[in-house]
Design a protein around this motif. Sequence first.
Motif, PDB file in Angstrom:
ATOM      1  N   LEU A 134      10.711  -2.377   4.069  1.00 34.11           N
ATOM      2  CA  LEU A 134       9.732  -2.028   3.043  1.00 34.11           C
ATOM      3  C   LEU A 134      10.486  -1.856   1.735  1.00 34.11           C
ATOM      4  O   LEU A 134      11.636  -1.402   1.739  1.00 34.11           O
TER       5      LEU A 134
ATOM      6  N   SER B 239       4.945  -7.608   8.667  1.00 34.12           N
ATOM      7  CA  SER B 239       5.045  -6.250   9.192  1.00 34.12           C
ATOM      8  C   SER B 239       3.672  -5.742   9.603  1.00 34.12           C
ATOM      9  O   SER B 239       2.642  -6.252   9.151  1.00 34.12           O
TER      10      SER B 239
ATOM     11  N   THR C 294       1.194  -2.083  10.253  1.00 32.76           N
ATOM     12  CA  THR C 294       1.048  -0.713   9.771  1.00 32.76           C
ATOM     13  C   THR C 294       1.889   0.258  10.598  1.00 32.76           C
ATOM     14  O   THR C 294       2.518   1.184  10.061  1.00 32.76           O
TER      15      THR C 294
ATOM     16  N   ALA D 267       5.530   0.067   9.522  1.00 27.85           N
ATOM     17  CA  ALA D 267       5.729   0.709   8.225  1.00 27.85           C
ATOM     18  C   ALA D 267       5.720   2.227   8.357  1.00 27.85           C
ATOM     19  O   ALA D 267       6.563   2.930   7.782  1.00 27.85           O
ATOM     20  N   ARG D 268       4.771   2.761   9.126  1.00 38.49           N
ATOM     21  CA  ARG D 268       4.678   4.217   9.299  1.00 38.49           C
ATOM     22  C   ARG D 268       5.907   4.774  10.017  1.00 38.49           C
ATOM     23  O   ARG D 268       6.385   5.876   9.708  1.00 38.49           O
TER      24      ARG D 268
ATOM     25  N   ILE E 161       8.682   4.944   7.308  1.00 39.35           N
ATOM     26  CA  ILE E 161       8.418   5.949   6.275  1.00 39.35           C
ATOM     27  C   ILE E 161       8.553   7.359   6.846  1.00 39.35           C
ATOM     28  O   ILE E 161       9.130   8.255   6.218  1.00 39.35           O
TER      29      ILE E 161
ATOM     30  N   LEU F 204       5.046   1.757  -2.957  1.00 38.92           N
ATOM     31  CA  LEU F 204       5.484   0.634  -2.138  1.00 38.92           C
ATOM     32  C   LEU F 204       4.847  -0.640  -2.676  1.00 38.92           C
ATOM     33  O   LEU F 204       3.640  -0.696  -2.909  1.00 38.92           O
TER      34      LEU F 204
ATOM     35  N   THR G 134       6.736  -5.761   1.647  1.00 44.46           N
ATOM     36  CA  THR G 134       7.549  -5.741   2.858  1.00 44.46           C
ATOM     37  C   THR G 134       8.140  -7.130   3.055  1.00 44.46           C
ATOM     38  O   THR G 134       7.661  -8.105   2.484  1.00 44.46           O
TER      39      THR G 134
ATOM     40  N   ARG H  82       2.085  -7.249   1.800  1.00 47.71           N
ATOM     41  CA  ARG H  82       1.815  -5.892   1.319  1.00 47.71           C
ATOM     42  C   ARG H  82       0.741  -5.179   2.130  1.00 47.71           C
ATOM     43  O   ARG H  82       0.574  -3.958   2.022  1.00 47.71           O
TER      44      ARG H  82
ATOM     45  N   SER I 165       0.292  -4.062   5.001  1.00 44.67           N
ATOM     46  CA  SER I 165       0.596  -2.966   5.922  1.00 44.67           C
ATOM     47  C   SER I 165       1.003  -1.693   5.201  1.00 44.67           C
ATOM     48  O   SER I 165       1.131  -0.639   5.827  1.00 44.67           O
ATOM     49  N   VAL I 166       1.208  -1.756   3.883  1.00 42.30           N
ATOM     50  CA  VAL I 166       1.729  -0.580   3.191  1.00 42.30           C
ATOM     51  C   VAL I 166       0.846  -0.091   2.043  1.00 42.30           C
ATOM     52  O   VAL I 166       1.007   1.052   1.602  1.00 42.30           O
TER      53      VAL I 166
ATOM     54  N   ARG J 122      -2.482   1.333   0.226  1.00 40.13           N
ATOM     55  CA  ARG J 122      -3.582   2.177   0.668  1.00 40.13           C
ATOM     56  C   ARG J 122      -4.397   2.660  -0.533  1.00 40.13           C
ATOM     57  O   ARG J 122      -3.939   2.630  -1.664  1.00 40.13           O
TER      58      ARG J 122
END
Length: 554
Positions: free
Chosen positions: A243, A291, A293, A296-297, A300, A315, A318, A519, A521-522, A524
Amino acid sequence: MSSSYDVIVIGGGVNGTGVLRDLALRGVKAALFERNDLAFGASGNSSGMIHGGPRYLTMNPDVTYASCLDSGYIQSIAPHLLFRAPFIMPVARHVAARQELDLLDAFFDVYDRYQPLKRGKPHTRLAGADLGKLEPGLKGEFEGAVTFDEWGIDGVRLCVANARDAAEHGSQIFVPYTVTALVRDERGQVAGVDALDRVTGRTLRASAKLVVNATGAWGPLTTLLGALPETALRVRPGKGVHLYFDRRLSNYAIMVKAIDGRRVFIEPWQNTSVIGTTDDDYYGDLDNVFSTTDEARYLIEAIARVFPVVREARLIGTYSGVRPTLYEWGKAEDALSREHAIVDHETHGARGLFSMIGGKLASYRIFAEEMTDVLCGSLNDKGRCTTMSAKLPGGDEIVPPQEIEATAGIDAISASRLVYRHGSRARGLAAQMANDPKLTEVVCSCEPVRRVEIHNAVKQEWAFDVDSVARRTRLGLGSCGGLHCAARCGAIVADLLEQSPACGRRMAYDFLERAAKHRSSVVRGTQLKNEAVAFAYRQSLLAIHPNATRESET
């Protein structure tokens, strides 16, 4: 159209371009075929480090030695591409924290023995009270930390530099060409390839005495083109996700433990900050690796436990690659060897075909030398390897950015980025801008990228669309995600390749669509809504319908 070579290399990653360069410097007539783009796979989607790999020291010390040794050579031949990446490994306060810190201190005493090979500094042991002074973003109660020294690099520029040097020494490079078959002669020996130009649709047959399969995770699929059995080549593809943020968030790289005990990191990398990396078995489409979610979580969460600012930072994307790890059954992904191996497929009834599997970015040059030694032995060629000392293009001299700034009449940031990517050859680009002011146009302000670099990428570095230009220049990989520059880049590329304006718009749309997927997956909340509106607006300006065919647009 037909061509004949001593060696054909399939695959434009760091191993393939490394072998091609070594062959060229030894005077061997060679060609390279790449299906997607140079550095499209793991080489261009790695953690961006020419590092020694301390974590391999307990399992594969030979890997650590080779990586450190080659890191020193790579620094020598491409000094403009390297930047120092000091790491901090904090130890949280707990019952056995002192013992853990003592063990880490002792472990890095051993790693220090390898540091001189790569011009690294010895490790230091820090008290917990010192961490906040070095890295104010670290939060928590710490027993202490150890530091260790590594080097960062742009893997794409490394591949391009190897390819460029090979071409200047007589090799031919075909991008993007899909190898559709491994050709055999009347004795059954692999004697060349059939390939398809993915842009024009033209076909090509090229003959060769030897063929090298350097396609990484695609390796087993490539051997099937020669009607080899499925067991002829096995790798264990491992997906690595990264990421990245819109700016540098830390002074140092920080390495921590994730929830499962794996080590992950955040590092300042060029103009961004990168979090990495995962290591999971991968069974999906190698041409479309994105990637999730969950991934990514996972990353992070690990970093935020000690560096919580990442939860509020922006962010912007990715990237994901697939490692061609040596095949083993029953081991956890992290425990797999990072050794490399050469497979001679004569044992599978395909004399003349060799495969390269495994390896690391940090030790690509040694792997390429070993492969080239085998090839030259088969060709009875006595050429000597010089890749540890022969400078890569741009690596012959350190050029002060102020010189480029003055010659081209551009700002200091643009000049420094040109020098980083091109080394001494930034002088040639500066001279072009001085002679033709139109080439100073800033196409991507985030990086920044000027028009002269797009011309250079297309004319000298085999770029053929917006995505391939971005790979070489980082155009569109900044905070705007390409929304402000993809269309302009597409128009320039289409003009240089004598294609229609509609082709340029399609290139831009394809780039933006792929970037949005990376992007997804990151991003929000408000950022997600804003990006959706901006993407729809840009799509309307490009006059692209998502379901339209390229033929109907032209």
